[in-house]
Design a protein around this motif. Structure first.
Motif, mmCIF file in Angstrom:
data_model
loop_
_atom_site.group_PDB
_atom_site.id
_atom_site.type_symbol
_atom_site.label_atom_id
_atom_site.label_comp_id
_atom_site.label_asym_id
_atom_site.label_seq_id
_atom_site.Cartn_x
_atom_site.Cartn_y
_atom_site.Cartn_z
ATOM 1 N N ASP A 11 77.375 64.228 65.694
ATOM 2 C CA ASP A 11 77.853 64.660 64.295
ATOM 3 C C ASP A 11 79.067 65.176 64.220
ATOM 4 O O ASP A 11 79.953 64.817 63.251
ATOM 5 N N ALA A 12 79.581 66.094 65.074
ATOM 6 C CA ALA A 12 80.884 66.490 65.027
ATOM 7 C C ALA A 12 81.761 65.631 65.281
ATOM 8 O O ALA A 12 82.866 65.743 64.982
ATOM 9 N N CYS A 13 81.614 64.700 66.375
ATOM 10 C CA CYS A 13 82.463 63.402 66.750
ATOM 11 C C CYS A 13 82.539 62.658 65.436
ATOM 12 O O CYS A 13 83.610 62.061 65.371
ATOM 13 N N SER A 15 82.200 63.164 62.074
ATOM 14 C CA SER A 15 82.531 63.765 61.047
ATOM 15 C C SER A 15 83.365 65.069 61.379
ATOM 16 O O SER A 15 82.860 66.286 61.795
ATOM 17 N N GLN A 16 84.781 64.761 61.494
ATOM 18 C CA GLN A 16 85.543 65.860 61.575
ATOM 19 C C GLN A 16 85.949 66.381 60.246
ATOM 20 O O GLN A 16 86.379 65.687 59.254
ATOM 21 N N LYS A 17 86.111 67.817 60.126
ATOM 22 C CA LYS A 17 86.530 68.431 58.733
ATOM 23 C C LYS A 17 87.715 69.358 58.997
ATOM 24 O O LYS A 17 87.689 70.182 59.844
ATOM 25 N N LYS A 18 88.591 69.633 58.018
ATOM 26 C CA LYS A 18 89.468 70.726 57.810
ATOM 27 C C LYS A 18 89.462 71.287 56.426
ATOM 28 O O LYS A 18 89.455 70.409 55.687
ATOM 29 N N ASP A 35 95.988 66.475 62.452
ATOM 30 C CA ASP A 35 95.176 66.951 63.406
ATOM 31 C C ASP A 35 93.856 66.095 63.656
ATOM 32 O O ASP A 35 93.106 66.223 64.584
ATOM 33 N N ILE A 36 93.425 65.795 62.359
ATOM 34 C CA ILE A 36 92.323 65.210 62.204
ATOM 35 C C ILE A 36 92.318 63.909 61.510
ATOM 36 O O ILE A 36 91.156 63.081 61.283
ATOM 37 N N GLN A 45 84.603 54.120 58.735
ATOM 38 C CA GLN A 45 84.947 55.492 58.275
ATOM 39 C C GLN A 45 85.787 55.433 57.255
ATOM 40 O O GLN A 45 86.655 54.366 57.035
ATOM 41 N N ILE A 142 87.766 65.429 55.389
ATOM 42 C CA ILE A 142 86.628 65.176 56.130
ATOM 43 C C ILE A 142 86.633 63.847 56.658
ATOM 44 O O ILE A 142 86.875 62.868 55.605
ATOM 45 N N GLN A 144 84.301 60.854 57.721
ATOM 46 C CA GLN A 144 83.099 60.567 57.641
ATOM 47 C C GLN A 144 82.650 59.115 57.384
ATOM 48 O O GLN A 144 83.541 58.196 57.343
#
Length: 472
Positions: A11-13, A15-18, A35-36, A45, A142, A144
């Protein structure tokens, strides 16, 4: 436990969030997402950017190709001038959350405006927020799935394939803007949003108001921004056929693109300071037209069926009349034939002639069958004998003797019977009984030998073609 850890890592791979918090800032602020924000975003995505605030002056979330050069990005027009994107409806309605999504997929302008999902133009675009006064807000980014909605759908809306499907009367990318159906109103109130669903009207729409008021009227498929558009001052709400037709076409084009049902709407935003009454409502006329149509269509069907029944009945009657006429003509011909040429047995015909029957007369010249004594026959005044039925069929086509071509029409047959009480057969029979058995057959070549005027007149009257028979 290992499975749970694996799911969390997956899930972390995906969905990256800042998140970045801003405290008591004013003017234009930059939100760094490099960076994201990967160089190659997957087709499945999207990057969703969100601005959240709680109170005070509302900041505005913006995404531009390049950083703006001044700090006046406070309305739709200036944002468009700098080729920037923003959540205009959420900003102007002073909602606490503004959201914009970026995707690699190519979408139409109408799609991008309606759902705040824009195509990524370049990797170095400016992302930030602008506020007139010192504000505290949170900005989030994010990465997603494309099929997740950027916001939670409000007012009963449902998320399908990354966009909210709204119920009737709700607008915005998250269905958060509720409007009032203008068809149900007898007056319009200040600062209210009204809508007209084109599925509930025909080809025109009209409302006459008690006073002139400022309002904005537009079709939602073209301009989904509620507060935008030209301000009119009028006491007439009116839509013509072309406006309704264009609105329906634009809505259908958007529906075909997103594969989700969309209703065609006109919106009316009222900016008056007082209520105004609706004086004339053309829905009453539409209702009367609907009633008339409900009456007219069944009556038309009934009249058509009655007309069809009358046509069928008339056709049958005419056909029956024609058949009766043909039957009467046939019966009349048969009656005339039987009157002058009665049906006899072949044995009776032989007795009437009282002479030896030649070989040619021993069979019917029409059907070429040999006579028997019990055959029903008819004998012409030229003493040629035929089957009764054969002669009747023959005389339907031509009324002459098949052998000698002597006329057998009614006028000729009647002229051969001076007494109405006697038929031709009775005359022949009576003459035979008196002993007058001699008959003279005169050919066309020997007519010149006859000097008697009565004989010549008789032959001219009968109009023989091959040979004539004179009965003395």
């Amino acid at each position: 436990m290992p499975i749970l850890i694996l799911i969390c890592l997956l899930d972390a791979c995906l969905s990256q969030k800042k998140d970045q918090q801003y405290f008591e800032v004013t003017g234009l602020q930059n939100f760094d997402i490099k960076d994201i924000f990967p160089q190659n975003v997957s087709d499945k995505q999207k990057l969703t950017l969100t601005l959240t605030y709680k109170d005070g002056e509302v900041p505005i979330l913006i995404i531009c190709e390049d950083q703006p050069k001044n700090n006046t990005l406070t309305n739709y027009e200036t944002i468009q001038d700098y080729n920037c994107m923003s959540d205009i409806n959420a900003y102007e309605q002073k909602f606490q959350i503004q959201s914009i999504s970026l995707t690699k997929n190519v979408k139409s302008q109408a799609f991008q405006k309606h759902f705040n999902i824009y195509q990524i133009e370049n990797q170095n675009m400016f992302v930030g927020a602008y506020s007139k006064s010192q504000q505290k807000y949170l900005m989030s980014a994010i990465l997603q799935s494309l099929y997740n909605c950027g916001k939670d759908c409000k007012n009963g809306g449902s998320c399908f394939y990354g966009i909210c499907e709204c119920l009737e009367g709700t607008f915005g990318d998250d269905c958060s803007i509720a409007a009032i159906d203008i068809n149900d109103q007898v007056k319009l109130s200040p600062d209210k949003l009204y809508y007209l669903s084109l599925s509930s009207i025909g080809t025109t729409f009209q409302r006459i108001l008690s006073n002139q008021i400022p309002l904005k009227q537009k079709y939602y498929a073209e301009k989904p921004y509620i507060e935008e558009g030209s301000l009119l001052i009028t006491n007439l709400l009116q839509l013509n056929y072309d406006q309704i037709y264009n609105c329906r076409n634009l809505t259908k084009a958007l529906q075909d693109e997103i594969k989700i049902k969309q209703d065609a709407y006109f919106t009316f935003k009222i900016y008056s300071q007082y209520d105004v009454n609706i004086l004339i409502n053309n829905n009453q006329d539409n209702g009367l037209q609907s009633i008339m149509m409900m009456i007219f269509i069944p009556l038309s069907v009934i009249f058509f069926l009655l007309f069809a029944c009358c046509c069928v009945k008339f056709y049958k009657k005419k056909l029956e009349l024609i058949q009766n006429e043909k039957k009467v003509e046939k019966d009349a011909e048969t009656s005339i034939l039987n009157l002058y040429l009665p049906t006899l047995k072949y044995s009776q015909a032989k007795e009437i002639i009282q002479e030896e029957i030649s070989e040619q007369e021993s069979y019917c010249s029409i059907c070429l069958e040999i006579f028997t004594l019990e055959n029903d026959v008819k004998m012409a005044y030229c003493k040629h004998i035929y089957h009764s039925q054969c002669l009747q069929l023959w005389m339907k086509k031509i009324k002459i003797c098949p052998l000698c071509r002597a006329p057998l029409d009614e006028k000729t047959l009647s002229s051969m019977i001076p007494l109405k009480s006697q038929t031709l057969i009775e005359q022949i029979s009576s003459k035979s009984q008196l002993g007058n058995n001699k008959q003279t057959i005169i050919s066309l070549n020997s007519l010149s030998r006859l000097n008697g005027p009565n004989t010549q007149n008789a032959f001219q009257h009968l109009n023989y073609q091959r040979s004539l028979v004179l009965v003395e």
